[in-house]
Design an enzyme around this catalytic site. Structure first.
Site, PDB file in Angstrom:
ATOM      1  NE  ARG A 131      22.806   4.711  29.926  1.00 29.39           N
ATOM      2  CZ  ARG A 131      23.532   3.576  29.869  1.00 29.39           C
ATOM      3  NH1 ARG A 131      23.476   2.790  28.823  1.00 29.39           N
ATOM      4  NH2 ARG A 131      24.299   3.243  30.872  1.00 29.39           N
TER       5      ARG A 131
ATOM      6  CE  LYS B 256      22.142  -1.198  31.745  1.00 28.75           C
ATOM      7  NZ  LYS B 256      22.746  -0.886  33.062  1.00 28.75           N
TER       8      LYS B 256
ATOM      9  NE  ARG C  22      30.967  -3.156  34.604  1.00 26.51           N
ATOM     10  CZ  ARG C  22      29.837  -2.518  34.285  1.00 26.51           C
ATOM     11  NH1 ARG C  22      28.780  -3.199  33.863  1.00 26.51           N
ATOM     12  NH2 ARG C  22      29.760  -1.219  34.377  1.00 26.51           N
TER      13      ARG C  22
ATOM     14  NE  ARG D 249      32.275   0.122  31.183  1.00 26.15           N
ATOM     15  CZ  ARG D 249      30.953   0.137  31.286  1.00 26.15           C
ATOM     16  NH1 ARG D 249      30.263  -0.967  31.086  1.00 26.15           N
ATOM     17  NH2 ARG D 249      30.330   1.252  31.577  1.00 26.15           N
TER      18      ARG D 249
ATOM     19  NE  ARG E  34      28.886   4.272  34.339  1.00 28.39           N
ATOM     20  CZ  ARG E  34      29.566   3.177  34.674  1.00 28.39           C
ATOM     21  NH1 ARG E  34      30.710   3.271  35.313  1.00 28.39           N
ATOM     22  NH2 ARG E  34      29.100   2.004  34.358  1.00 28.39           N
TER      23      ARG E  34
HETATM   24  P1  ADP Z   1      26.552   0.362  32.222  1.00 30.49           P
HETATM   25  O1  ADP Z   1      26.832  -1.054  31.827  1.00 30.49           O
HETATM   26  O2  ADP Z   1      27.304   0.741  33.428  1.00 30.49           O
HETATM   27  O3  ADP Z   1      25.100   0.671  32.327  1.00 30.49           O
HETATM   28  P2  ADP Z   1      27.131   1.164  29.503  1.00 30.49           P
HETATM   29  O4  ADP Z   1      28.211   0.293  29.011  1.00 30.49           O
HETATM   30  O5  ADP Z   1      25.755   0.839  29.088  1.00 30.49           O
HETATM   31  O6  ADP Z   1      27.201   1.251  31.098  1.00 30.49           O
HETATM   32  O7  ADP Z   1      27.425   2.669  29.125  1.00 30.49           O
HETATM   33  C1  ADP Z   1      28.675   3.273  29.383  1.00 30.49           C
HETATM   34  C2  ADP Z   1      28.611   4.749  29.021  1.00 30.49           C
HETATM   35  O8  ADP Z   1      28.307   4.880  27.616  1.00 30.49           O
HETATM   36  C3  ADP Z   1      27.531   5.535  29.733  1.00 30.49           C
HETATM   37  O9  ADP Z   1      27.951   6.025  30.992  1.00 30.49           O
HETATM   38  C4  ADP Z   1      27.265   6.670  28.728  1.00 30.49           C
HETATM   39  O10 ADP Z   1      28.287   7.652  28.790  1.00 30.49           O
HETATM   40  C5  ADP Z   1      27.413   5.962  27.398  1.00 30.49           C
HETATM   41  N1  ADP Z   1      26.127   5.397  26.901  1.00 30.49           N
HETATM   42  C6  ADP Z   1      25.824   4.085  26.701  1.00 30.49           C
HETATM   43  N2  ADP Z   1      24.576   3.938  26.231  1.00 30.49           N
HETATM   44  C7  ADP Z   1      24.070   5.210  26.128  1.00 30.49           C
HETATM   45  C8  ADP Z   1      22.810   5.728  25.715  1.00 30.49           C
HETATM   46  N3  ADP Z   1      21.801   4.918  25.300  1.00 30.49           N
HETATM   47  N4  ADP Z   1      22.650   7.081  25.744  1.00 30.49           N
HETATM   48  C9  ADP Z   1      23.628   7.902  26.159  1.00 30.49           C
HETATM   49  N5  ADP Z   1      24.838   7.475  26.563  1.00 30.49           N
HETATM   50  C10 ADP Z   1      25.061   6.136  26.552  1.00 30.49           C
HETATM   51  P1  ADP Z   2      25.207  -3.567  33.692  1.00 31.62           P
HETATM   52  O1  ADP Z   2      25.355  -4.081  32.292  1.00 31.62           O
HETATM   53  O2  ADP Z   2      23.776  -3.336  34.084  1.00 31.62           O
HETATM   54  O3  ADP Z   2      26.048  -2.356  33.958  1.00 31.62           O
HETATM   55  P2  ADP Z   2      26.673  -5.988  34.454  1.00 31.62           P
HETATM   56  O4  ADP Z   2      25.843  -7.088  33.895  1.00 31.62           O
HETATM   57  O5  ADP Z   2      27.922  -5.644  33.765  1.00 31.62           O
HETATM   58  O6  ADP Z   2      25.743  -4.682  34.692  1.00 31.62           O
HETATM   59  O7  ADP Z   2      26.972  -6.354  35.982  1.00 31.62           O
HETATM   60  C1  ADP Z   2      27.804  -5.506  36.781  1.00 31.62           C
HETATM   61  C2  ADP Z   2      28.735  -6.354  37.649  1.00 31.62           C
HETATM   62  O8  ADP Z   2      27.963  -7.012  38.665  1.00 31.62           O
HETATM   63  C3  ADP Z   2      29.436  -7.463  36.885  1.00 31.62           C
HETATM   64  O9  ADP Z   2      30.730  -7.596  37.457  1.00 31.62           O
HETATM   65  C4  ADP Z   2      28.585  -8.698  37.115  1.00 31.62           C
HETATM   66  O10 ADP Z   2      29.365  -9.891  37.106  1.00 31.62           O
HETATM   67  C5  ADP Z   2      28.001  -8.436  38.497  1.00 31.62           C
HETATM   68  N1  ADP Z   2      26.601  -8.873  38.645  1.00 31.62           N
HETATM   69  C6  ADP Z   2      25.632  -8.893  37.691  1.00 31.62           C
HETATM   70  N2  ADP Z   2      24.458  -9.325  38.208  1.00 31.62           N
HETATM   71  C7  ADP Z   2      24.686  -9.573  39.525  1.00 31.62           C
HETATM   72  C8  ADP Z   2      23.856 -10.050  40.612  1.00 31.62           C
HETATM   73  N3  ADP Z   2      22.566 -10.347  40.437  1.00 31.62           N
HETATM   74  N4  ADP Z   2      24.445 -10.189  41.814  1.00 31.62           N
HETATM   75  C9  ADP Z   2      25.760  -9.874  42.009  1.00 31.62           C
HETATM   76  N5  ADP Z   2      26.578  -9.425  41.037  1.00 31.62           N
HETATM   77  C10 ADP Z   2      26.052  -9.274  39.800  1.00 31.62           C
END
Ligand code: ADP
Ligand code: ADP
Ligand code: ZN
Length: 226
Positions: A96, A21, A135, A169, A180
């Protein structure tokens, strides 16, 4: 907002942790001049600034649970006040829960807007733990990288800003990633049906390489959700 043509885009990126994302949101931001709104980033900012919202969210985030809707909506609404968001937004990691989705629809309705497209990034659970565990992020500009899948061109130097400080992180470990993922399936995945009903859902195979997914998303945004 005036007629439909001048209406700002409201894109949602749905998908479990590690789906891509953030990576894709940054690319769409550059390509279309939209603003990425990541509730995860906003919450991490609140934790670092030790605001009341951040202090309440910290332990939940560390455990891989979902922060309460009240807190998430408060930090998001605050950010939505800024003038730059009128160019259109990519919501990354929000909504979410059902409650967040309903609150978003309500907020948008107040200004005559709607969700333009909800894009679901479809991935395998097992691969997600590896994506999250590898990551890391540039501490200066926020560009995201991966130990195996997206390395810096020069070892230890950010491609975007030449920064040399990177961060990982605390919640990007295998155990918390599984918590998660569980929260995603229990509370967030049901939103796929919610947006399908609204007629704005797009599903994208996000197991493909980053650049291939980016191309698909660009055509979704350029041609509308249709
Ligand atoms: P990821 O990139 O792995 O999807 P995020 O950076 O979006 O993770 O979120 C990290 C943490 O922040 C989540 O595990 C949750 O605890 C909290 N969080 C983020 N967005 C939301 C949301 N829209 N609702 C509830 N918790 C959230
Ligand atoms: P999210 O925001 O959904 O948690 P991220 O964009 O941070 O996910 O991506 C998670 C990790 O995977 C990062 O280290 C990123 O560089 C890597 N990544 C993202 N998209 C891909 C893909 N299509 N294939 C392989 N690795 C990816
Ligand atoms: Zn950088």
């Amino acid at each position: 907002m005036g007629d439909a043509d001048s209406r700002a885009e409201v894109l949602i990126l749905l998908g479990p942790p590690g789906a891509g994302k953030g990576t894709q949101a940054r690319m769409l931001e550059e390509r279309f001049g939209l603003i990425q709104l990541s509730t995860g980033d906003l919450l991490r900012g609140a934790v670092a600034a030790q605001t009341p919202a951040g202090m309440a969210a910290k332990s939940v985030m560390e455990a891989g649970g979902l922060v309460s809707d009240d807190i998430v909506l408060a930090v998001l609404k605050d950010r939505m006040q800024a003038p730059d968001v009128s160019r259109g937004v990519i919501l990354d990691g929000f909504p979410r829960t059902d409650g967040q989705a309903a609150a978003l629809d309500g907020m948008l309705a107040d200004t005559g807007q709607k969700v333009t497209a909800a894009i679901s990034l479809e991935v395998d659970d097992e691969a997600m733990v590896g994506r999250v565990a590898g990551r890391f992020t540039c501490a200066s500009c926020g560009e995201g990288y991966h130990d195996d899948f997206k390395r810096t061109a020069r070892q230890g130097v950010c491609d975007k800003c030449q920064g040399t400080d990177f961060s990982r992180r605390a919640d990007d470990n295998a155990e918390t990633a599984r918590a998660r993922l569980k929260a995603y399936h229990a509370q967030t995945a049901p939103l796929i049906a919610y947006y399908e009903k609204q007629g704005v859902l797009k599903t994208v195979d996000a197991m493909r390489p980053i650049a291939v997914i980016a191309e698909t998303l660009q055509s979704v945004v350029a041609n509308g959700a249709g």
